[in-house]
Write an enzyme that holds these catalytic residues in place. Sequence first.
Site, PDB file in Angstrom:
ATOM      1  N   ASP A  14      -8.962   0.829  -1.711  1.00 22.55           N
ATOM      2  CA  ASP A  14      -8.441   0.720  -3.072  1.00 22.55           C
ATOM      3  C   ASP A  14      -8.629   2.014  -3.864  1.00 22.55           C
ATOM      4  O   ASP A  14      -9.625   2.720  -3.670  1.00 22.55           O
ATOM      5  CB  ASP A  14      -9.186  -0.442  -3.771  1.00 22.55           C
ATOM      6  N   GLY A  15      -7.673   2.277  -4.744  1.00 20.78           N
ATOM      7  CA  GLY A  15      -7.825   3.401  -5.677  1.00 20.78           C
ATOM      8  C   GLY A  15      -6.897   4.580  -5.433  1.00 20.78           C
ATOM      9  O   GLY A  15      -7.052   5.620  -6.086  1.00 20.78           O
ATOM     10  N   HIS A  31      -1.286   7.648  -2.024  1.00 21.00           N
ATOM     11  CA  HIS A  31      -1.133   6.913  -0.759  1.00 21.00           C
ATOM     12  C   HIS A  31      -1.150   7.886   0.425  1.00 21.00           C
ATOM     13  O   HIS A  31      -1.733   7.607   1.465  1.00 21.00           O
ATOM     14  CB  HIS A  31       0.161   6.095  -0.762  1.00 21.00           C
ATOM     15  N   LEU A 125     -11.809   1.769  20.478  1.00 18.89           N
ATOM     16  CA  LEU A 125     -11.887   1.159  19.145  1.00 18.89           C
ATOM     17  C   LEU A 125     -10.594   0.375  18.922  1.00 18.89           C
ATOM     18  O   LEU A 125      -9.534   0.783  19.382  1.00 18.89           O
ATOM     19  CB  LEU A 125     -12.029   2.266  18.099  1.00 18.89           C
TER      20      LEU A 125
HETATM   21  C1  FPP Z   1      -4.555   0.388  -2.904  1.00 16.86           C
HETATM   22  O1  FPP Z   1      -4.586   1.390  -3.885  1.00 16.86           O
HETATM   23  C2  FPP Z   1      -3.861   0.877  -1.736  1.00 16.86           C
HETATM   24  C3  FPP Z   1      -2.709   0.365  -1.223  1.00 16.86           C
HETATM   25  C4  FPP Z   1      -1.993  -0.778  -1.806  1.00 16.86           C
HETATM   26  C5  FPP Z   1      -2.080   0.991  -0.055  1.00 16.86           C
HETATM   27  C6  FPP Z   1      -3.039   1.330   1.056  1.00 16.86           C
HETATM   28  C7  FPP Z   1      -2.362   2.235   1.969  1.00 16.86           C
HETATM   29  C8  FPP Z   1      -2.892   3.343   2.476  1.00 16.86           C
HETATM   30  C9  FPP Z   1      -4.284   3.793   2.235  1.00 16.86           C
HETATM   31  C10 FPP Z   1      -2.050   4.148   3.342  1.00 16.86           C
HETATM   32  C11 FPP Z   1      -2.561   4.196   4.740  1.00 16.86           C
HETATM   33  C12 FPP Z   1      -2.290   3.030   5.532  1.00 16.86           C
HETATM   34  C13 FPP Z   1      -1.683   3.053   6.740  1.00 16.86           C
HETATM   35  C14 FPP Z   1      -1.696   1.842   7.559  1.00 16.86           C
HETATM   36  C15 FPP Z   1      -0.998   4.229   7.261  1.00 16.86           C
HETATM   37  P1  FPP Z   1      -3.794   1.148  -5.227  1.00 16.86           P
HETATM   38  O2  FPP Z   1      -2.407   1.681  -5.061  1.00 16.86           O
HETATM   39  O3  FPP Z   1      -3.881  -0.285  -5.603  1.00 16.86           O
HETATM   40  O4  FPP Z   1      -4.599   2.034  -6.214  1.00 16.86           O
HETATM   41  P2  FPP Z   1      -4.898   1.722  -7.757  1.00 16.86           P
HETATM   42  O5  FPP Z   1      -5.664   0.422  -7.768  1.00 16.86           O
HETATM   43  O6  FPP Z   1      -5.716   2.874  -8.166  1.00 16.86           O
HETATM   44  O7  FPP Z   1      -3.571   1.644  -8.425  1.00 16.86           O
END
Ligand code: FPP
Length: 236
Positions: A14-15, A31, A125
Amino acid sequence: MDARLPQHIAVIMDGNGRWAEQRGLPRSEGHRAGVDALRRLVRECRSLGIPRVTVYAFSKENWQRPETEIRFLFDLFLRFLREELPELMEQDIRLAFIGEEEDLPFPVRRALEYALRKTSGNRSLTLTLAISYSGREEILRAVRRAMRSGLAPAELTEQRFRGFLYEPGLPDPDLLIRTSGELRLSNFLLFQSAYTELYFIPVLWPDFQAAHLQEALDVYAGRVRRFGRTSEQLRP
Ligand code: FPP
């Protein structure tokens, strides 16, 4: 095997959005940086001998995000599945998936199925990607499948029920890490995390480094897991 080393780590990454906003960048950059953090985490876990990592990449609820962000994320997943495959093979990493596969755009589905097949014999893994995943939906789906299977209600043991979940072989996570300071599970692995140790860290996901993982592992090693028993019963 060191019992104080978790055998399965689940991560709520998250974040990303906040990380980008803090830098005046579009959320997509967060992302993108999140993928680098994921790559670092997997490499680190592999070198530490942690055999299972499950990451929450996209929840069922995330479908409510703006279409441009969703499109960007699925492009990122597609690129990850295609471009990381040689590295996954080289590192002997098996890919697994939990979530509603039918929800995924066709090219992502095809690349996912190819990567799952190609990496199926790898053993160092297992990286499980949760995409279009909801813990409640997983439980409901398992109930529906159990009902359709013709099992008598009394025959539905916990062990059999697990067989109806998305990935029947998925062990319960020993440790669940959530970054960004939020203190909730957000519908992740609800059935499997009944006795999981939770670790929340205020660091935003793209900033998550090996040192943060080590900190989580140290905290985990210091926890006493009683699984409902008394401390006395646990004494050797
Ligand atoms: C949450 O942060 C993150 C997500 C919804 C996307 C997670 C995806 C990745 C880390 C990309 C990598 C994954 C793969 C499988 C290649 P947020 O967007 O909710 O952040 P915020 O809470 O600060 O808005």
